[in-house]
Design an enzyme around this catalytic site. Structure first.
Site, PDB file in Angstrom:
ATOM      1  N   ASP A 119       0.860  -1.179   0.000  1.00 23.58           N
ATOM      2  CA  ASP A 119       0.000   0.000   0.000  1.00 23.58           C
ATOM      3  C   ASP A 119       0.896   1.229   0.000  1.00 23.58           C
ATOM      4  O   ASP A 119       2.007   1.198   0.533  1.00 23.58           O
ATOM      5  CB  ASP A 119      -0.891   0.009   1.247  1.00 23.58           C
ATOM      6  CG  ASP A 119      -1.929  -1.101   1.228  1.00 23.58           C
ATOM      7  OD1 ASP A 119      -2.469  -1.387   0.152  1.00 23.58           O
ATOM      8  OD2 ASP A 119      -2.205  -1.668   2.303  1.00 23.58           O
ATOM      9  N   ASP A 137      -7.118  -1.160  -4.466  1.00 23.87           N
ATOM     10  CA  ASP A 137      -8.143  -0.830  -3.476  1.00 23.87           C
ATOM     11  C   ASP A 137      -9.069   0.272  -3.988  1.00 23.87           C
ATOM     12  O   ASP A 137     -10.281   0.221  -3.787  1.00 23.87           O
ATOM     13  CB  ASP A 137      -7.492  -0.367  -2.165  1.00 23.87           C
ATOM     14  CG  ASP A 137      -6.618  -1.430  -1.526  1.00 23.87           C
ATOM     15  OD1 ASP A 137      -6.850  -2.625  -1.775  1.00 23.87           O
ATOM     16  OD2 ASP A 137      -5.696  -1.043  -0.780  1.00 23.87           O
TER      17      ASP A 137
END
Length: 171
Positions: A119, A137
């Site tokens: 991330d 995401d």
């Protein structure tokens, strides 16, 4: 094979997700932080072995990673079938499912390659810090919103009507 054209959206999401994760993995360390927009949007490098919002990221269960990959593959198969078979609804839902498919593929590939997901974006509003996320995401979130929008407004929007439930709540 009416919906097969939407698979290009999934492939584009997968390519963009992999390219951005690769850039972060290659050019930064795991403690990297760089403010992009005045400490509201921060570029970070974090690794999440869990699921959304870092749930189960501290789990030591050996079965979790394989379960996440297998469940992602099952969901991806179902989404691909729905898209290709034309069972995804209208254009918004088809696009939404294609975005979800691409995002699921990006995160599943990360799990297979690295055992977790990279991330790299963090959003802060006052004292609240949204958990770090990535392109996959974002695609999953936007895809879910498109599918929800199609479910709520799709059939009546085609006729130019507002559903009765929404008319009552708007009064």
């Amino acid at each position: 094979m009416r919906g097969a054209r939407w698979l290009w959206v999934s492939l584009a999401v997968l390519a963009a997700d992999r390219a951005t994760k690769y850039a972060i993995e290659r050019n930064t360390t795991t403690l990297f932080r760089h403010s992009v927009i005045s400490d509201i949007v921060v570029l970070v490098h974090s690794w999440n072995p869990g699921i959304a919002f870092s749930l189960f990221s501290d789990s030591k269960a050996r079965w979790l990673a394989p379960l996440l990959v297998v469940s992602a593959v099952v969901v991806m198969g179902l989404l691909a079938w729905m898209i290709v078979a034309g069972r995804a609804g209208g254009a918004l839902a088809q696009c939404g499912l294609a975005l979800i498919l691409g995002g699921a593929a990006g995160n599943a590939l990360d799990r297979v390659l690295h055992g977790g997901v990279t991330d790299f974006l963090e959003v802060r509003l006052w004292k609240y810090i949204w958990p770090a996320f990535n392109v996959a995401d974002s695609a999953i979130t936007v895809g879910a919103v498109l599918v929800l929008f199609e479910l709520l407004f799709g059939a009546s929007r085609a006729r130019g009507e507002v559903p009765e439930k929404l008319r009552r709540t708007a009064r």
